[in-house]
Motif scaffolding. Structure first.
Motif, PDB file in Angstrom:
ATOM      1  N   ILE A  50       0.765  -1.217   0.003  1.00  0.00           N
ATOM      2  CA  ILE A  50       0.074  -0.043   0.062  1.00  0.00           C
ATOM      3  C   ILE A  50       0.963   1.343  -0.207  1.00  0.00           C
ATOM      4  O   ILE A  50       0.603   2.228  -0.650  1.00  0.00           O
ATOM      5  CB  ILE A  50      -1.076  -0.219   1.068  1.00  0.00           C
ATOM      6  CG1 ILE A  50      -1.998  -1.152   1.193  1.00  0.00           C
ATOM      7  CG2 ILE A  50      -1.542   1.444   1.464  1.00  0.00           C
ATOM      8  CD1 ILE A  50      -2.734  -1.612   2.307  1.00  0.00           C
ATOM      9  N   ASN A  53       2.150   1.661  -3.488  1.00  0.00           N
ATOM     10  CA  ASN A  53       1.486   2.148  -4.387  1.00  0.00           C
ATOM     11  C   ASN A  53       1.179   3.463  -4.229  1.00  0.00           C
ATOM     12  O   ASN A  53       0.779   4.367  -5.061  1.00  0.00           O
ATOM     13  CB  ASN A  53       0.227   1.157  -4.212  1.00  0.00           C
ATOM     14  CG  ASN A  53       0.479  -0.233  -4.845  1.00  0.00           C
ATOM     15  OD1 ASN A  53       1.225  -0.526  -5.539  1.00  0.00           O
ATOM     16  ND2 ASN A  53      -0.661  -1.152  -4.843  1.00  0.00           N
ATOM     17  N   THR A  56       3.438   5.785  -5.851  1.00  0.00           N
ATOM     18  CA  THR A  56       3.242   5.491  -7.337  1.00  0.00           C
ATOM     19  C   THR A  56       1.924   6.497  -7.900  1.00  0.00           C
ATOM     20  O   THR A  56       2.218   7.029  -8.662  1.00  0.00           O
ATOM     21  CB  THR A  56       2.826   3.923  -7.676  1.00  0.00           C
ATOM     22  OG1 THR A  56       3.714   3.291  -7.276  1.00  0.00           O
ATOM     23  CG2 THR A  56       2.478   3.914  -9.060  1.00  0.00           C
ATOM     24  N   VAL A  57       0.884   6.351  -6.859  1.00  0.00           N
ATOM     25  CA  VAL A  57      -0.249   7.522  -7.256  1.00  0.00           C
ATOM     26  C   VAL A  57       0.355   8.602  -7.441  1.00  0.00           C
ATOM     27  O   VAL A  57       0.002   9.736  -8.216  1.00  0.00           O
ATOM     28  CB  VAL A  57      -1.400   7.292  -6.422  1.00  0.00           C
ATOM     29  CG1 VAL A  57      -2.282   8.379  -6.372  1.00  0.00           C
ATOM     30  CG2 VAL A  57      -1.950   6.081  -6.439  1.00  0.00           C
ATOM     31  N   GLU A  60       3.015   9.179 -10.318  1.00  0.00           N
ATOM     32  CA  GLU A  60       2.513   8.742 -11.871  1.00  0.00           C
ATOM     33  C   GLU A  60       1.220   9.658 -12.091  1.00  0.00           C
ATOM     34  O   GLU A  60       1.023  10.242 -13.232  1.00  0.00           O
ATOM     35  CB  GLU A  60       2.304   7.573 -12.123  1.00  0.00           C
ATOM     36  CG  GLU A  60       3.796   6.538 -12.039  1.00  0.00           C
ATOM     37  CD  GLU A  60       3.553   5.401 -12.347  1.00  0.00           C
ATOM     38  OE1 GLU A  60       2.618   4.874 -12.726  1.00  0.00           O
ATOM     39  OE2 GLU A  60       4.546   4.635 -12.033  1.00  0.00           O
ATOM     40  N   ILE A  61       0.349   9.578 -11.249  1.00  0.00           N
ATOM     41  CA  ILE A  61      -0.847  10.333 -11.138  1.00  0.00           C
ATOM     42  C   ILE A  61      -1.095  11.720 -10.802  1.00  0.00           C
ATOM     43  O   ILE A  61      -1.601  12.668 -11.698  1.00  0.00           O
ATOM     44  CB  ILE A  61      -2.093   9.208 -10.862  1.00  0.00           C
ATOM     45  CG1 ILE A  61      -1.978   7.723 -11.356  1.00  0.00           C
ATOM     46  CG2 ILE A  61      -3.589  10.135 -11.189  1.00  0.00           C
ATOM     47  CD1 ILE A  61      -2.939   6.860 -10.417  1.00  0.00           C
ATOM     48  N   GLY A  62      -0.854  11.982  -9.542  1.00  0.00           N
ATOM     49  CA  GLY A  62      -0.645  13.242  -9.010  1.00  0.00           C
ATOM     50  C   GLY A  62      -1.911  13.517  -8.222  1.00  0.00           C
ATOM     51  O   GLY A  62      -2.979  12.856  -8.524  1.00  0.00           O
ATOM     52  N   THR A 279      -4.748   2.926  -0.316  1.00  0.00           N
ATOM     53  CA  THR A 279      -3.853   3.602  -1.179  1.00  0.00           C
ATOM     54  C   THR A 279      -4.036   5.033  -1.306  1.00  0.00           C
ATOM     55  O   THR A 279      -3.258   5.902  -1.212  1.00  0.00           O
ATOM     56  CB  THR A 279      -3.759   2.703  -2.280  1.00  0.00           C
ATOM     57  OG1 THR A 279      -3.367   1.282  -2.107  1.00  0.00           O
ATOM     58  CG2 THR A 279      -2.555   3.408  -3.282  1.00  0.00           C
ATOM     59  N   GLN A 280      -5.310   5.024  -1.771  1.00  0.00           N
ATOM     60  CA  GLN A 280      -5.599   6.545  -1.886  1.00  0.00           C
ATOM     61  C   GLN A 280      -5.590   7.602  -0.774  1.00  0.00           C
ATOM     62  O   GLN A 280      -5.096   8.620  -0.867  1.00  0.00           O
ATOM     63  CB  GLN A 280      -7.256   6.477  -2.561  1.00  0.00           C
ATOM     64  CG  GLN A 280      -7.330   7.992  -3.262  1.00  0.00           C
ATOM     65  CD  GLN A 280      -8.781   7.860  -3.759  1.00  0.00           C
ATOM     66  OE1 GLN A 280      -9.145   7.261  -4.616  1.00  0.00           O
ATOM     67  NE2 GLN A 280      -9.627   8.859  -3.316  1.00  0.00           N
TER      68      GLN A 280
END
Lengths: 513, 513
Positions: A50, A53, A56-57, A60-62, A279-280
């Motif tokens: 978690i 990830n 990574t969020v 990569e996503i921001g 994760t979020q």
């Protein structure tokens, strides 16, 4: 921690006599320091995945910082990749920025005995926040007014197991939106002496909260100490709006505490899975807390998580569910690994009435709040109907249950008296303990005692009207409000606060938007 | 684990057509295997002190085996100091005798899919046991009858999250005391196919339970397998009466499982302190389980603990309290250190109505039951008014909550689908998840779903009559009983059971004492 609260701000023969007659002991328990372990439902592997990830969020996503060029500039300077309003944060940067946030926050109350510590093994309990409606047994469901607001502050002040006066205990819908915060703050500051929360609905209202706190505590004290904890919701998924961030900026600069809190109905604002939601949540909190440290290194900030599940039939948020519990437990583990104080849980329920559904859901949520290591529990009492309603009866029902959390958290004594071997020897096989010396010496403090629920024999209970919990609670609400006596406050301070409110109100036209 | 239960034991055109029309899927969840840790509230030092003190109790104070010369002889032969009916057990002996009891018990159901395992990480849920009264929304509180008994067996059979049919789901007070057990066993054996409990109110009734089980399962099967788990209460403090021990002897010799369970209202039957009560509980269970192994080495037996706190004003037992929780958590730790399956907890409450009090108390008890490592939870649904009342509505309300325990126990999935990274990528900042591919693929199984509680919007709920939880539950009870279809049973077996009951009844005069 007994305290007689009989002194009143103003004198006068009749008032003084009335105060004398109605003076009651207002006892408030110290905030909880847990002496029992947390429940850790995620293993190391799951936590590592978690955390990986979430980074990574962020990378990569921001996340979006909306209508806030200054924030984008701070992020750019810190090394983030900023394109439009999207902020992509290199792996590890947010966590590194979070490291300057303190792990434990002392929030001062104007009565020093009510000062709380948020972090470590502590648990601070605060009442419901935000409902536009109230409900009581007599009047049913209706829009909340400033009179209701003041009543809930009074109930909170008189609730032994509640450490904090909270913030928007209900929305006083009869006061203009742009002036509400002034009346609300005045109520917390003068009708209670417990710590309180500041306004977040506009940066200027956060500034008013700081100014009024300076009147109450003194300028220097507020500069050097935290006297407010305020609720900054993230607009999940991954959006930080300018109003909330504006308030956060005001508070961080003033060294006042903020809860940075994703607001998630799982399946709508986050993935339908527990691990995906965690994760979020972690990504959002990392970004928000990191931002608070960009605004002011060392600003006190709390890892928040308001997460419910959803009823996929109706789209309604659901409370007291196992998925919400799992997220709350998991988020606690993530917060502790970040070294941040943790806000979550509450007496959540979806029920429209303070009935069995409400109580099942609330008890599930309160128990997980204790065992998930929550340090600041908003909505610990009074929450009804998914947060649309502040319930008078449920306020005192929940507040009574909070006593259970205190006893559970204290753990089990194992000293010689607790071992009770003398009692077992004295009574022996076939005897009974009611009269034995050990029982006589210990019974007064041996068991938690309800102040609402009914333990009487069936026949007595029936003779007394066969009252259900709501009826018992309604009687308690009535008695508490009748018994209420304002805590002492310096008359000059109160006058200055009222003057500030009057001047501010006069400076603006009413707005109900 | 779906199963269509449409086949009926007897044929006949009208009956078959009715069965066809009303056939419903009866789904029963497998017993719980926990994938989350237990909460361990006692540290090693506390556990060691309690274990040492329990041995002191056994050695220095001892326990009474009343009106049971054969038991005294067994104890004497095993090395205990027996004086009169007092049995003093040398330090370590009882624990040593307990070592031959199995750590995990397979209790077979006549439907092999309903067979349960009790021990290790398992949790088996069984309904309320023992109330002389029933209550429902329409009829209020009244003495229970055999018709009520059969209704509760039917509700249990149809409850997805209930693994066990239980025993005395209510006392059928309209049947003579000396014949009740026959009708109760017949109901469990024919109206349900879940595992059940045997009679303990007389050794001869335990023998009847074994005989009827042999008719149902076959002689050889019962000789070689456990098909009953029965409740043997210890008469606390430290008294083992001849009726209960007589039943235990019958079951142990027949290799049938017994729960050896102190029955304690703290402050009356044990010291007012948690550690003192745990000491006595452990001493009593050690003595009782050791005795079962003297009767038959390897007999299946369960560490029981029924412990409540007391209201020192009225003397009434209280439920859902923190002290009861602490004892339940601590007893679980003691049971695991003994390597024995653990029975405790339940949907306990003291409330007279299935209202908020009942639900707070029950939810507190259910949550601690899950987290304290209970393997067999009696009273998991339907318990009201301190165990005096079996409540129809609360039965289905509690049974619904048991679904939450299943989801909590399953732990958090962390596979790629659970991580939900595709969803977070697809939706991005500011989006929403309701329509995304991951949500579509997972929403059906993502969240636990209630079958009782109301999640509808306020307006819809109001239009539908503004029903509280009791009203919602009453509707569910009515529907379940209307939908009930008996599980298939071999007609010859059913006939033989009915014949056994008829012959036994004819052999005795009615007794209501």
């Amino acid at each position: 921690m007994d305290e007689v609260v009989g002194r009143r701000g103003r004198s006068g023969g009749g008032a003084a006599r009335r105060a004398e007659r109605t003076a009651v002991h207002i006892e408030t328990a110290r905030f909880i320091e847990r002496n029992i372990p947390n429940l850790e439902i995620l293993n190391e592997e799951a936590l590592a995945i978690i955390e990986h990830n979430a980074e990574t969020v962020l990378q990569e996503i921001g996340v979006n910082f909306v209508e806030n060029p200054a924030a984008l500039e701070l992020w750019r300077a810190a090394g983030a990749d900023v394109q439009g309003e999207r902020v992509r944060i290199p792996r590890g940067l947010a966590r590194q920025l979070c490291a300057t946030a303190p792990g434990r926050i002392v929030q001062h109350a104007r009565n020093p005995e009510r000062t709380v510590e948020i972090g470590g093994r502590s648990l601070v309990l605060a009442p419901v926040y935000g409902p536009p409606f109230v409900r009581d047994a007599k009047g049913g469901r209706r829009y909340a007014t400033i009179e209701d607001f003041r009543n809930f502050v009074k109930l909170g002040y008189m609730s032994k197991w509640l450490h904090h006066s909270g913030g928007t205990v209900c929305e006083p819908t009869d006061v203009p939106v742009n002036k509400r915060h002034l009346d609300m703050l005045l109520a917390h500051m003068t009708l209670s002496d417990k710590p309180y929360m500041g306004s977040v609905t506009e940066p200027s209202r956060a500034a008013d909260s700081v100014e009024m706190s300076k009147i109450l505590f003194g300028d220097d004290f507020v500069d050097q100490n935290t006297v407010m904890t305020s609720l900054i919701n993230i607009n999940s998924p991954m959006t930080f709006d300018s109003v909330m961030m504006g308030a956060l900026e005001v508070y961080a600069k003033a060294n006042q505490a903020c809860i940075v809190s994703p607001f998630i109905v799982g399946g709508a604002m986050a993935p339908v899975t527990v691990a995906g939601t965690l994760t979020q949540v972690l990504a959002e909190v990392l970004a928000g807390v990191a931002y608070s440290q960009l605004v002011r290194k060392g600003a006190p900030v709390i890892f928040g998580a308001f997460v419910t599940s959803i009823d996929m039939n109706s789209g309604a948020p659901t409370f007291g569910t196992p998925e919400a519990s799992q997220i709350t437990y998991g988020a606690g583990q993530l917060a502790r690994r970040l070294g941040l104080p943790y806000r979550s849980a509450g007496a959540f329920c979806g029920s429209k009435l303070p009935d069995a559904q409400a109580a099942y859901e609330s008890a599930n949520s309160l128990n997980m709040g204790l065992l998930s290591g929550v340090n600041f529990m908003l909505h610990a009492c009074g929450w009804l109907e998914g947060g649309l309603v502040s319930s008078y009866e449920k306020f005192v029902m929940d507040a009574d249950q909070l006593g259970i959390l205190h006893r559970m958290a204290a753990g089990v004594a194992i000293d010689e008296n607790a071992q009770g071997m003398d009692a077992i020897r004295e009574v022996g096989p076939g005897g009974h303990y009611l009269g034995c010396a050990h029982t006589q010496a210990n019974f007064k403090s041996a068991f938690w005692r309800t102040e609402v629920l009914d333990y009487k024999p069936f026949e007595t209970w029936e003779e007394e009207g066969a009252r259900d919990t709501v009826a018992l609670a309604a009687a308690r609400v009535e008695k508490m409000l009748a018994d209420y006596v304002k805590p002492a406050i310096d008359p000059g301070t109160e006058e200055a606060l009222k003057d500030y409110v009057a001047r501010k109100k006069a400076s603006m036209a009413d707005s109900f938007l």
